[in-house]
Design a protein around this motif. Structure first.
Motif, PDB file in Angstrom:
ATOM      1  N   LYS A 194      -4.281   7.316   3.018  1.00  0.00           N
ATOM      2  CA  LYS A 194      -5.567   7.453   3.694  1.00  0.00           C
ATOM      3  C   LYS A 194      -6.728   7.639   2.718  1.00  0.00           C
ATOM      4  O   LYS A 194      -7.890   7.455   3.092  1.00  0.00           O
TER       5      LYS A 194
ATOM      6  N   ARG B 160      -7.573   5.255   8.817  1.00  0.00           N
ATOM      7  CA  ARG B 160      -8.257   6.365   9.456  1.00  0.00           C
ATOM      8  C   ARG B 160      -7.324   7.567   9.609  1.00  0.00           C
ATOM      9  O   ARG B 160      -6.101   7.416   9.541  1.00  0.00           O
TER      10      ARG B 160
ATOM     11  N   ASN C 157      -6.759  -3.099  -0.384  1.00  0.00           N
ATOM     12  CA  ASN C 157      -7.370  -4.316  -0.905  1.00  0.00           C
ATOM     13  C   ASN C 157      -6.295  -5.329  -1.252  1.00  0.00           C
ATOM     14  O   ASN C 157      -5.573  -5.181  -2.235  1.00  0.00           O
TER      15      ASN C 157
ATOM     16  N   HIS D 281       0.831  -1.209   0.000  1.00  0.00           N
ATOM     17  CA  HIS D 281       0.000   0.000   0.000  1.00  0.00           C
ATOM     18  C   HIS D 281       0.866   1.260   0.000  1.00  0.00           C
ATOM     19  O   HIS D 281       0.501   2.265  -0.643  1.00  0.00           O
TER      20      HIS D 281
ATOM     21  N   PRO E 269      -8.611   2.686  -0.495  1.00  0.00           N
ATOM     22  CA  PRO E 269      -8.833   1.474   0.296  1.00  0.00           C
ATOM     23  C   PRO E 269      -7.643   0.528   0.197  1.00  0.00           C
ATOM     24  O   PRO E 269      -6.893   0.564  -0.780  1.00  0.00           O
TER      25      PRO E 269
ATOM     26  N   THR F  85      -9.666   0.600   5.434  1.00  0.00           N
ATOM     27  CA  THR F  85      -9.316   2.002   5.214  1.00  0.00           C
ATOM     28  C   THR F  85      -8.403   2.474   6.340  1.00  0.00           C
ATOM     29  O   THR F  85      -8.486   1.996   7.471  1.00  0.00           O
TER      30      THR F  85
END
Length: 442
Positions: free
Chosen positions: A376, A391, A381, A355, A379, A389
């Protein structure tokens, strides 16, 4: 001071070249586990939307701080957490780089493994060097709460990213939260909230804690005590032990004498395994007391075996045999780890690394503030986190699972040790944003 556990004793940075699996930055939103063309095509629409939402910047306009995007896996290679993190965290990060591609925004990606030896002073010194001297853009894993708390401040001051995976102190997204920090897996509040409710519902209304005497153990016991009190349960006592204690006889005898229905083990890895083994020798479970592992791993289940561990329940963020995609990752991981299956920490390192790289590509820069905004905005995945997600306080809103060690008669292979009982939604078990005392905005 000498660089104990630093670059001199770690593998050289791995720069992935043209021969590796993967793709260029233009295909940065690969699914992350090498899925086939048909599966990938079903995600292209979502990928396009995410890139559009980020305002993807082409590599010609990219703003990078060095000649490579550098990720440092700071973890325990030589002490109590080495089996559940250690080299396996490095392998997981390397697999994420392979799945993302050899480059990001036209620059190579480097992964470096560094050993903090589960010591705060060493971890702090190494983190400063990684950021200030080695040019590391992001540190991932750590797997030691006290080291994580120290590195969180170093990263804040250096304006660099730190992605905590195996560390569990809830303050990392609470009072110690940082615009450049994220917590990827579990935390003391989440584990305490989920497990307490499950066991009290089954009659476990009195507890005694055997607690590791450091930041994680103390925080875990404190969080459990709060939740148990809110549920009307009582804590009959507690005892603290040093990390890697070995002999738990005196601690377990105190737990046995308390008469508590549940003996909560607020420790990890080898300490948990040794405590469970010795509890069997002292007849705690035979006498009607129940052992509860407040944080637990597949590797620990293997260490104690299904005969002794059968029926033990705990929370986990990942199990290798849960889905086709998790099995595919585990197969690749095992090929580089002498057949060992990945822990929830190692799987989380893969997810956090992937990510991060996706977000660097989307932001068009490795500048920490822009990358964190991208992290942020999109998503998460992958096989580890499905639709999770991140925060604004840095907490990944990821579901956990209630797992149980199988009976010996149910085991079909050396790593076929767990069964998933049910899924626990993140919104129900993770501490609400307004209760964490995090003062930053976004």
């Amino acid at each position: 001071m000498p660089e104990r556990g630093g670059r001199a004793s770690s593998p050289s940075p791995v720069t992935h070249g043209k021969g590796d699996r993967g793709h260029s930055a233009g295909a940065a939103f690969n699914n992350g586990f090498g899925e086939g063309t048909s599966m990938l095509s079903r995600r292209l629409g979502l990928c396009a939307l995410v890139v559009a939402a980020f305002g993807h910047v082409g590599s010609a306009q990219a703003q990078l701080s060095g000649d490579a995007v550098k990720i440092g896996v700071l973890t325990d290679q030589s002490a109590i957490y080495s089996d559940i993190a250690g080299k396996g965290s490095y392998v997981a990060a390397k697999l994420a780089v392979q799945d993302f591609g050899a480059t990001v925004l036209g620059r190579p990606v480097e992964i470096t493994l560094v050993d903090h030896q589960s010591k705060v002073d060493i971890g702090s010194s190494l983190a400063r060097k990684m950021y200030d001297v080695d040019g590391v853009d992001a540190i991932v894993d750590i797997s030691h709460s006290a080291v994580s708390l120290a590195v969180q401040e170093i990263a804040r001051n250096a304006q660099k990213i730190v992605l905590h995976v195996g560390s569990a102190h809830a303050g990392l997204y609470g009072a110690a939260c940082s615009p450049t920090g994220a917590l990827w897996l579990y935390d003391t509040y989440t584990l305490a909230n989920g497990l307490s409710r499950a066991l009290v519902k089954e009659g476990g209304d009195s507890w005694f804690f055997v607690t590791a005497d450091y930041a994680f153990g103390q925080s875990m016991q404190a969080e459990m005590t709060k939740v148990l009190g809110s549920l009307g349960a009582t804590v009959k006592g507690s005892v603290r032990h040093p990390v890697n204690a070995g002999d738990f006889s005196s601690y377990l005898l105190q737990a046995q004498a308390s008469g508590a229905k549940v003996v909560g083990l607020a420790n990890v890895a080898a300490d948990t395994a040794n405590a469970i083994k010795q509890a069997g020798e002292f007849g705690l479970t035979q006498g009607g007391q129940r052992m509860a592992a407040l944080i637990f791993y597949l590797q620990t289940a293997k260490a104690i075996g299904p005969q002794l561990g059968q029926g033990l329940q705990f929370l986990t963020g990942f199990y290798w045999d849960r889905t086709d995609d998790s099995r595919a990752f585990a197969k690749r991981f095992a090929a580089e780890m002498n057949g060992a299956m990945p822990s929830q920490i190692q799987a989380g390192v893969y997810s956090a690394t992937l990510h991060y790289l996706r977000s660097v590509a989307a932001a068009g820069t490795d500048a920490s503030d822009a990358v964190m905004r991208s992290m942020k905005a999109a998503p998460v995945n992958d096989f580890f986190a499905e639709g999770a997600t991140l925060r604004d306080d840095g907490r990944l809103m990821k579901d956990l699972f209630l797992a149980e060690i199988k009976k010996p008669s149910e085991v079909k292979g050396s790593w076929d040790l767990l069964k998933i009982i049910r899924r626990l939604p993140a919104a129900e078990i993770i501490r609400p944003r307004d209760q964490g005392d995090c003062k930053m905005n976004g």
